[in-house]
Each structure stands twice: as structure tokens, then as C-alpha cells.
Design a protein around this motif. Structure first.
Motif, mmCIF file in Angstrom:
data_model
loop_
_atom_site.group_PDB
_atom_site.id
_atom_site.type_symbol
_atom_site.label_atom_id
_atom_site.label_comp_id
_atom_site.label_asym_id
_atom_site.label_seq_id
_atom_site.Cartn_x
_atom_site.Cartn_y
_atom_site.Cartn_z
ATOM 1 N N HIS A 1 0.831 -1.212 0.000
ATOM 2 C CA HIS A 1 0.000 0.000 0.000
ATOM 3 C C HIS A 1 0.867 1.265 0.000
ATOM 4 O O HIS A 1 0.689 2.153 -0.826
ATOM 5 N N GLY A 2 1.814 1.315 0.930
ATOM 6 C CA GLY A 2 2.669 2.510 1.021
ATOM 7 C C GLY A 2 3.453 2.740 -0.268
ATOM 8 O O GLY A 2 3.511 3.854 -0.787
ATOM 9 N N VAL A 3 4.061 1.673 -0.797
ATOM 10 C CA VAL A 3 4.889 1.838 -1.998
ATOM 11 C C VAL A 3 4.016 2.231 -3.200
ATOM 12 O O VAL A 3 4.314 3.184 -3.916
ATOM 13 N N LEU A 4 2.909 1.503 -3.395
ATOM 14 C CA LEU A 4 2.092 1.766 -4.591
ATOM 15 C C LEU A 4 1.420 3.135 -4.529
ATOM 16 O O LEU A 4 1.319 3.833 -5.544
ATOM 17 N N MET A 5 0.967 3.520 -3.348
ATOM 18 C CA MET A 5 0.273 4.805 -3.229
ATOM 19 C C MET A 5 1.272 5.955 -3.158
ATOM 20 O O MET A 5 1.241 6.883 -3.964
ATOM 21 N N ALA A 6 2.150 5.891 -2.159
ATOM 22 C CA ALA A 6 2.967 7.068 -1.855
ATOM 23 C C ALA A 6 4.116 7.229 -2.851
ATOM 24 O O ALA A 6 4.538 8.346 -3.125
ATOM 25 N N LEU A 7 4.643 6.114 -3.363
ATOM 26 C CA LEU A 7 5.797 6.255 -4.256
ATOM 27 C C LEU A 7 5.416 6.137 -5.729
ATOM 28 O O LEU A 7 5.919 6.872 -6.564
ATOM 29 N N VAL A 8 4.509 5.212 -6.063
ATOM 30 C CA VAL A 8 4.242 4.958 -7.483
ATOM 31 C C VAL A 8 3.113 5.843 -8.015
ATOM 32 O O VAL A 8 3.301 6.590 -8.987
ATOM 33 N N PHE A 9 1.941 5.793 -7.393
ATOM 34 C CA PHE A 9 0.809 6.607 -7.866
ATOM 35 C C PHE A 9 1.241 8.075 -8.003
ATOM 36 O O PHE A 9 1.047 8.708 -9.048
#
Ligand code: HAS
Ligand code: HEM
Ligand code: CU
Length: 557
Positions: free
Chosen positions: A71-79
Motif C-alpha cells: 500500500h505505502g509503496v504503490l500509493m505514496a511512491l508509485v501513484f
């Protein structure tokens, strides 16, 4: 009989494109990638809420931290990163000549490929449970070396994209020596400059510390140094999310409401102040950590309060834009202008709700930054509540609002009234979901409920049992938000079937003459020099101290 075949590109793009097809495709590729990450991240988010609410147990031996990392990686870094680069590339194209220079285009696509490769590798590592270290990847938690390599790819990719933007800007200034650069392009340059300086910290810790350690070439890692380098990057990271939203608020929204940008020089000055003060403040994430003398924490907290100033300038400038517009339409009284704003236009409504939420969101940040109060809220769900308001509402809703004109403009279509209505419904769902999720997060955080913790009642401890109703409310909010994610994805797909036509790329005009903007604002050597000085003041001595008196190195965990 020959069958007529249509390529995918022909179905996506019509002939009414604002840009050349390759330039439109570059922005769109980033935007679609971003929303794919939002969908996957949203699945993880709603599951987390349900777990913490005690409503489900995770199937297939998926761990809570594994999910939280995804969740953190996909939302905060990727999205965020993909959306931001896609959006800024489109604005650079629009304001610097209508067409990308071949080198910028090449850099943009190379950046995209590297970032996409990094994302895929990182996601695979997380799915294989080889990188359950959360998006902050604190040492001594250890991931597979490929996870760190993936992060490095993501960062290097974003650098290439940044160089592409710098190159376009530089060439434009060469061909237009006496002109003031377009505000959008200036702001994009500041954003990428800040990103570049900040990511040096994360690149250093990943390349020098994490990769050798995770391959087993060295046995231990210096935790203090790695965390400090992380937060040297981590705070400007949150401003890297915010600045593109500010670009929309300053440059796009005035055009959408039919008004003018209040002041070009104020807007530029606020961005320059954000560049100066975003970086030397990372210690406000480490206030509760031992090993950093309090005087350095104090200095960085003072600088943190300095970085609030340009946000307050932004609030002032936006109010002024709105009020001036309303009064020009004949508004009376202190707040009479409010009813002249285009409430039924999703391109305005979604980002405006983002601005409104940013008032309590920013106030929460000021509470976090105050040392004594940080002792109360640190590592509790209060902090999670804070950033679901800032990044997951103010920034995300602004990005949603941008999508409702960017996709039509990039594909040569027009937004239909039905899509506009669906957009408003989506925005309201998001607000309601966030009210039920972030509100209880703040409240239960004050009661002591920790962040980053799966369901537990701590052997039926009375306090922890008392937290449960809040956790259930969070889960309900999470489910509503998930409906918001799904509707957003539906809207994006449906937008690709809207009628063909021309959609304008909305760039606002300034109320004042360009001569009023000081030339000094584009003397980059001055501003970069000042950034370096501030970073040295805030970090040189405490960091040198960490290197000279290292804590015993940590074995992996
Ligand atoms: Fe924060 C932790 C302090 C802003 C994101 N923050 C986080 C984390 C994230 C995050 C992700 O000092 C957690 C990281 C982790 O995983 O550990 N934050 C601040 C401060 C501000 C701030 C002082 N944060 C942000 C923004 C973020 C973000 C922006 C993302 C986009 N934050 C902290 C601290 C921590 C922290 C501590 C560590 C906590 C801990 O202990 O772990 C400030 O920059 C905020 C300034 C903003 C304002 C608001 C201005 C209002 C505007 C809107 C105007 C509205 C209009 C419409 C015009 C003062 C611009 C009105 C119209 C009407 C009609 C009414
Ligand atoms: C953490 C839910 C959207 C960024 C969390 C947590 C929950 C949650 C329950 C974990 C609490 C904990 O145990 O500490 C949701 C839901 C969403 C959503 C249901 C919408 C469907 C977003 C968005 C962003 C975001 C849009 C950013 C753009 C984060 C970050 C964390 C987090 C950075 C912290 C991860 C960590 O502590 O390592 N979210 N969220 N979330 N969320 Fe969200
Ligand atoms: Cu911060």
C-alpha cells in the motif's frame, strides 16, 4: 473482403489532439500507470482497514506488513510519482512551445521505462514477501537486494524525466531571452530541482548502505545514518507530492473559474521558499529518536515552521483569486463571492475540496512538528490520519480533478455532463470515506492506538478494547474510499469513450504585468546556493557527528 483493423492508439486518440500524438501518449502512459497503482494500492488499503477493524483475517498467508508495504509503496511512491511526471510533462509541452523537443521526449520515455521496470520489480519482491520493510524501508529490516535496486531504478528514472524538463526549459529561455518564463514551467523546474537535491539522500543510503548490506558484502548497517539520509529525502518527498497540486491551484484553477492568477511574483516566491525550506527539516520525523542532540532538532523545527509560510502565502493567494473573481461578477459582502464559484464543475470541485481539507491537514502538521506534542502523536494513528488528509485527500483529489480535463485534452475528447456528474459523485464519496477513516484515525491516535499494527486487543487490555469502535469506523471509511477508487477507475475508462472534440488545456493568465516579476527569481545559481547553505547549516554538524561516532552497526532483521 478485407477487414478494417484499428490499432489501440487509434481507439484512444482522435484527430482533435491538443498535442502531437507521441507527446500526448507520454503523459497518458504515466497517468494510466499511476491509476493502475491506485487500484492495487486501494485493494491493499481496504484490506488493512478491515483487518484492523477485526472484520477479516488475511487469506493465503499474506502478512499485514506485506500488505502495508504494498500500500505505502504503490500509493505514496508509485501513484504520486507517475502522476506528477505525466502531469508536469504535459504542462511543459503546453507552455514551452506546444511540442516536446526530441531530447526531452527521449528522456521522458527513458524515464518512464526505468520507473516502470523499478515498480514491477519492487512489486514482485513485495508479493513474494521478500521486501516486507514498509515504504520507509527502515534498517535494520532487510529486503531482497532487488527491492533496493528497484528503488534505485525508480529514482534514476525520475531524474531522466527531470533532465528532460530542465532541457526544454533551458532551450526555451535561450530562444526567448528577454521573456519571463511561463509560470507552469518555472514551477515544474522548482519541483524537479527540489526532487533532484532530495533524492541524492536516498540514492546515497540505497547505494552505499542498503545494497552492499543486503547482498551480504558487509555485515552490519548504521541505522542512525540510514534513517537520517532517509528523512533528508522523506520530508521533501511529501512536498514533491504537494507542489504539483499547488501548480494546479495557482495556474489551472484561476483559468477554470474564469478568473486571473492573483500574482505571478507571489506564486514564484512561494515556490522558491518551498525549495529553500523543504529540505533542511527531516529531523521533524526523528524528534523522538535518540542520538540527535536537541539543539539540531530545535533548529530543524524552526525551519519547519518557516516552510509553513509559503503554504500560508498560497492560501492567501488562492483566496484573493477567488474573491477578486467573485467581486468582478458583482459579489457583495464578506463571503458573497463564494456562490460565484463553479461548484458544479468537477475540474474545480475536486481540487477545491482538496484545498479545503488542506486547512485541517496543515494544522495537524503544525501539531506534529511541535516537539512536546510530537511525543503524544508520534507512531500513533494520528499521523496516519494526518497524511491521509494531506497526500490522500488534498493531493489525491487535486490529481483526480486534473484527470477530468487532462485525459480529454490528451485524447481529443470532450467531458460529457454525465462524466462531470460522475466525477462530482466520486469526489463526494472520497470526502465521506475520508471523513470516516481519517477522523477516527486522528481521534484514536490521541488515545494511543499505534500505527502500523495489525488487529490486536493486547490480551483484552481495557484501553485497546476501547479503541475498537474507532477501528471499525476506519474500516467503514476504508470501504467507502475503495468504492471511490473503483469509480475513479471506471470514470477513466469511460472517458476514453466520450465524444470526439477539442478540450482546452487550461492555463491561467496573471493579473499583473510580467515586468513586475523580479529577474532574480530565475537566477538559479543563487537559489541552489542558498539551498546548499541551509542544508549545511541544518545537517553538516549532526551528520558529521553520526559518521565520527557511529552507533554499533546492526545485524539484519
Ligand atoms: Fe506532514 C508526517 C509536519 C505537511 C505528509 N507528513 C507526515 C507523514 C506524511 C506526511 C506522509 O513535524 C508520515 C511519514 C511517515 O510514514 O512516517 N507536515 C508537517 C507540517 C506540514 C506538513 C508542519 N505532510 C504535509 C504535506 C504532506 C505531508 C503537505 C503530503 C502531501 N508531518 C509533519 C511532522 C510529521 C509528519 C512533524 C512527523 C510525525 C511523526 O511523529 O511521525 C506543513 O507543511 C503544513 C502547512 C500547511 C498549511 C495549510 C495551508 C492551507 C492552504 C489551503 C487554503 C484553502 C483555500 C480554500 C484557499 C498551514 C494552502 C478555502 C476556501 C474557503 C471558502 C474556506
Ligand atoms: C497507510 C487505508 C489511500 C498512503 C494506510 C493504513 C490504512 C490505509 C488502513 C494503515 C494503517 C496502519 O496500520 O498503520 C487506505 C485506504 C485508502 C487509502 C482504505 C483508499 C482506498 C491512500 C492514498 C495514499 C495513501 C491515496 C497516498 C497517495 C498511505 C501511506 C500509508 C498508509 C503512505 C503508511 C504506510 C506505512 O505506515 O508504512 N492506509 N489508504 N493511502 N496509506 Fe492509505
Ligand atoms: Cu515532514
Amino acid at each position: 473482403m478485407p477487414v478494417e483493423t484499428k490499432s489501440l492508439a487509434d481507439t484512444v486518440f482522435t484527430k482533435d489532439l491538443t498535442f502531437e500524438r507521441t507527446d500526448a501518449a507520454l503523459s497518458l502512459a504515466h497517468i494510466f500507470f499511476a491509476f493502475a497503482a491506485l487500484l492495487l494500492g486501494g485493494v491493499a488499503g481496504v484490506l488493512q482497514g478491515l483487518v484492523r477493524g477485526g472484520m477479516i483475517e488475511l487469506p493465503l498467508s499474506i502478512g499485514y506488513y506485506q500488505l502495508l508495504t504494498a500500500h505505502g509503496v504503490l500509493m505514496a511512491l508509485v501513484f504520486t510519482t507517475f502522476f506528477i511526471i505525466g502531469f508536469m510533462y504535459s504542462g511543459i509541452t503546453k507552455t514551452l512551445g506546444g511540442k516536446l523537443l526530441p531530447l526531452s521526449r527521449k528522456l521522458g520515455w527513458s524515464g518512464f521505462v526505468l520507473m516502470a521496470a523499478g515498480t514491477v520489480i519492487a512489486t514482485v519482491c513485495i508479493l513474494l514477501n521478500q521486501a516486507t520493510v514498509l515504504y520507509t524501508f527502515y534498517a535494520p529490516m532487510k529486503a531482497s537486494p532487488y527491492f533496493y535496486i528497484a528503488l534505485a531504478l525508480l529514482v534514476v528514472g525520475s531524474w531522466l524525466s527531470g533532465f528532460g524538463m530542465f532541457y526544454s526549459y533551458k532551450q526555451w529561455r535561450k530562444t526567448n531571452p528577454s521573456k519571463l518564463s511561463p509560470l507552469f514551467a518555472f514551477m515544474a523546474v522548482v519541483t524537479m530541482l527540489m526532487w533532484l537535491i532530495a533524492t541524492l539522500g536516498v540514492a546515497a543510503t540505497v547505494l552505499v548502505q542498503f545494497i552492499p548490506w543486503s547482498f551480504g558484502w558487509v555485515e552490519t548497517i548504521d541505522v542512525m545514518v540510514s534513517r537520517t539520509l532517509f528523512w533528508y529525502f522523506g520530508h521533501p518527498l511529501v512536498y514533491f507530492w504537494l507542489l504539483p497540486a499547488y501548480i494546479c491551484w495557482y495556474v489551472i484553477i484561476p483559468k477554470i473559474i474564469g478568473g486571473k492568477i492573483f500574482s505571478d511574483s507571489l506564486a514564484r516566491l512561494s515556490f522558491l521558499l518551498l525549495l529553500l525550506f523543504s529540505i533542511p527539516v527531516g529531523f521533524h520525523h526523528q524528534l523522538m529518536e535518540p542520538g540527535i542532540p536537541s539543539v539540531w532538532k530545535y533548529i530543524q523545527v524552526v525551519l519547519t515552521f518557516m516552510v509553513v509560510v509559503p503554504s500560508l502565502m498560497t492560501a492567501f493567494s488562492l483566496f484573493a483569486s477567488f474573491e477578486t473573481f467573485g467581486r468582478s461578477k458583482g459579489a457583495k459582502g464578506l463571503f458573497g463571492w463564494v456562490k460565484f464559484l463553479p461548484w458544479k464543475d468537477v475540474r474545480f470541485f475536486a481540487p477545491f475540496m482538496g484545498m479545503l481539507i488542506f486547512i485541517p491537514a496543515g494544522a495537524g502538521g503544525i501539531i506534529n512538528a511541535s516537539n512536546q506534542m510530537n511525543g503524544v502523536v508520534h507512531n500513533t494513528l494520528w499521523v496516519t490520519g494526518h497524511f491521509h488528509l494531506t497526500v490522500a485527500t488534498s493531493v489525491a483529489m487535486t490529481f483526480f480533478g486534473i484527470t477530468y480535463w487532462l485525459i480529454p485534452a490528451m485524447t481529443g475528447r470532450v467531458l460529457t455532463p454525465r462524466m462531470n456528474r460522475l466525477g462530482i459523485i466520486q469526489s463526494i464519496i472520497w470526502l465521506v470515506g475520508m471523513f470516516f477513516m481519517s477522523g477516527p484515525m486522528h481521534a484514536v491516535g490521541l488515545l494511543g492506538s499505534p500505527r502500523r499494527t495489525a488487529y490486536t486487543t493486547y490480551s483484552d487490555n481495557a484501553d485497546a478494547v476501547g479503541w475498537m469502535p474507532y477501528h471499525v469506523a476506519m474500516a467503514v471509511g476504508g470501504m467507502i474510499l475503495f468504492v471511490g477508487v473503483v469509480l475513479m477507475i471506471y470514470n477513466i475508462v469511460a472517458m476514453l469513450n466520450m465524444p470526439k472534440g477539442h478540450t482546452e488545456y487550461p492555463i491561467g493568465e496573471t493579473a499583473e504585468a510580467p515586468e513586475n516579476t523580479p529577474k532574480l527569481f530565475e537566477r538559479w545559481s543563487v537559489w541552489i546556493g542558498l539551498v546548499i547553505v541551509l542544508i549545511l547549516i541544518a545537517y553538516a554538524i549532526p551528520f558529521a557527528d553520526m559518521l565520527q561516532n557511529p552507533a554499533p552497526g546492526s545485524k539484519p532483521f
